[in-house]
Design an enzyme around this catalytic site. Structure first.
Site, PDB file in Angstrom:
ATOM      1  N   GLY A   1      10.699  27.980  28.500  1.00 29.51           N
ATOM      2  CA  GLY A   1      10.250  28.675  27.071  1.00 29.51           C
ATOM      3  C   GLY A   1      11.231  29.488  26.753  1.00 29.51           C
ATOM      4  O   GLY A   1      11.683  30.159  27.522  1.00 29.51           O
TER       5      GLY A   1
ATOM      6  N   ARG B   1       7.781  17.003  27.791  1.00 31.92           N
ATOM      7  CA  ARG B   1       9.134  17.757  28.227  1.00 31.92           C
ATOM      8  C   ARG B   1       8.339  19.036  28.841  1.00 31.92           C
ATOM      9  O   ARG B   1       7.613  19.737  28.431  1.00 31.92           O
ATOM     10  CB  ARG B   1       9.886  18.103  27.034  1.00 31.92           C
ATOM     11  CG  ARG B   1      11.129  18.860  27.652  1.00 31.92           C
ATOM     12  CD  ARG B   1      11.779  19.467  26.437  1.00 31.92           C
ATOM     13  NE  ARG B   1      12.551  18.535  25.554  1.00 31.92           N
ATOM     14  CZ  ARG B   1      12.541  18.443  24.305  1.00 31.92           C
ATOM     15  NH1 ARG B   1      12.532  19.471  23.704  1.00 31.92           N
ATOM     16  NH2 ARG B   1      13.281  17.408  23.490  1.00 31.92           N
TER      17      ARG B   1
ATOM     18  N   HIS C   1      18.155  23.959  33.420  1.00 29.76           N
ATOM     19  CA  HIS C   1      19.643  24.101  33.930  1.00 29.76           C
ATOM     20  C   HIS C   1      19.490  24.764  35.268  1.00 29.76           C
ATOM     21  O   HIS C   1      20.592  25.310  35.781  1.00 29.76           O
ATOM     22  CB  HIS C   1      20.514  24.596  33.142  1.00 29.76           C
ATOM     23  CG  HIS C   1      20.381  24.141  31.876  1.00 29.76           C
ATOM     24  ND1 HIS C   1      19.490  24.859  30.671  1.00 29.76           N
ATOM     25  CD2 HIS C   1      20.945  22.995  31.032  1.00 29.76           C
ATOM     26  CE1 HIS C   1      19.684  24.174  29.886  1.00 29.76           C
ATOM     27  NE2 HIS C   1      20.450  23.239  29.709  1.00 29.76           N
TER      28      HIS C   1
ATOM     29  N   ASP D   1       8.952  19.560  19.717  1.00 27.14           N
ATOM     30  CA  ASP D   1       9.493  20.751  20.301  1.00 27.14           C
ATOM     31  C   ASP D   1       8.363  21.699  20.451  1.00 27.14           C
ATOM     32  O   ASP D   1       7.494  21.541  19.431  1.00 27.14           O
ATOM     33  CB  ASP D   1      10.624  21.334  19.432  1.00 27.14           C
ATOM     34  CG  ASP D   1      11.992  20.593  20.041  1.00 27.14           C
ATOM     35  OD1 ASP D   1      12.152  19.759  20.929  1.00 27.14           O
ATOM     36  OD2 ASP D   1      12.966  20.869  19.383  1.00 27.14           O
TER      37      ASP D   1
END
Ligand code: FDA
Length: 311
Positions: free
Chosen positions: A185, A181, A224, A125
């Site tokens: 942010g 990925r 999304h 991540d």
């Protein structure tokens, strides 16, 4: 965010934990390994892949980093044992990045090596900008040794296009392609480091995604935002990508309708599945991003239960 939503968000830390859990529970897969595995089994049953995150970013002792790595090893073993379609997402600060970089590398080296033996992928991540340079450096050091590791890049950072190009150039030297990925942010960054304008961040996301596709990198398109999903679909079509050459990624609990639209379109989809005892901070962060849910919580705090409606 309007003033009312700001007030709602500010009052969240004072809301009773049980109430936050009731509303934000959909963003986490429980506190225990077993609860999390249950969620992953269910997702896999619906044709959805998972990336598992053990909650708890900030640590103060090397022993806490080793302990977290130990839990991740149990997760890897469970994934392999149950043949789950899942990988892991790891935050380097949880593995000691801010305490001792050498320790962090040693822990990650062992974790990625264990995952490699079990044929499981490890996603690193990306955290706030104070960690970006060290995270990329540690990732590159690991990547030269292992294929099963990838990184996250954030489209809101001004440096990211350059970072993506440098990483892909470096990987070219070892005849490898990137595995990224790409997300917007999530941290609050100063203007000299990050774009603030949402439309510009979206443009940069699309620009970087295209650079990655041009270099045949595998990208987890983490958003999304439907406008970005549309741009991604346009690029997937333009570059004639096969279904196994990219994937969409979403957070557990966010926009199940979009999730189903992507699945119905035949796209690979992976959900970010966080679990663990440190769920409160994570849920508060999710609620800050979607104050409409936070508003329900506040409303319920001041509304007698007999006149509450189920959200
Ligand atoms: P946008 O912000 O435009 O959101 C679109 C809509 O989705 C919103 O209107 C809202 O309703 C809903 N929504 C979006 N995010 C939500 C949330 N968290 N909770 C509730 N509703 C939400 N960031 C980072 O800095 N480092 C990382 O490593 C990761 N990793 C990561 C993995 C995965 C799988 C995802 C999906 C996201 C991340 N992120 C992240 C977070 C990412 O940077 C970003 O903050 C969020 O995804 C929100 O941006 P969107 O592109 O979804 O669009």
């Amino acid at each position: 965010m309007n003033i009312f939503d700001k007030l709602v968000v500010l009052s969240l830390p004072f809301a009773p934990k049980a109430l936050v859990k009731k509303f934000a529970g959909r963003y986490i897969a429980g506190e225990t390994l077993e609860e999390m595995l249950d969620t992953v089994r269910q997702l896999n049953g619906q044709g959805i892949m998972a990336t598992i995150d053990l909650l708890g970013e900030f640590i103060h002792q090397p022993s806490e980093a080793r302990q977290a790595a130990g839990v991740y090893k149990s997760i890897l073993e469970a994934i392999a044992r149950e043949r789950l379609d899942a990988n892991i997402s790891v935050k380097l600060t949880q593995m000691g990045l801010l305490l001792d970089k050498t320790l962090c590398y040693e822990i990650m080296d062992e974790l990625v090596s264990t995952a490699a033996k079990l044929r499981i992928f490890v996603r690193i991540d990306m955290e706030d900008s104070a960690c970006t340079t060290d995270t990329i450096a540690l990732y590159m050091k690991l990547r030269r040794q292992y294929d099963n590791v990838g990184i996250v890049l954030q489209a809101y950072l001004r440096r990211t296009l350059q970072d993506a190009r440098l990483i892909m150039k470096d990987l070219d030297k070892i005849q490898s392609k990137g595995n990224f990925r790409l997300c917007k942010g999530i941290y609050v960054e100063p203007r000299p480091l990050a774009w603030k304008d949402h439309a510009l961040i979206n443009k940069n996301f699309t620009f970087i995604l295209e650079e990655m596709f041009k270099q045949q990198a595998y990208v987890g398109i983490a958003t999304h935002n439907e406008a970005l999903v549309w741009e991604a679909l346009r690029l997937i079509d333009q570059y004639r990508l096969k279904k196994d050459e990219y994937e969409f990624q979403m957070l557990l609990g966010v926009d199940p309708e979009l999730r189903n639209l992507l699945l119905d379109g035949g796209h690979r989809l992976r959900l970010y599945v966080p679990f663990g005892k440190d769920w409160f901070a994570y849920c508060t962060r999710r609620l800050k991003e979607n104050p409409s849910i936070a508003r329900h919580i506040l409303k319920n705090l001041f509304t007698p239960s007999h006149i509450q409606r189920t959200p």
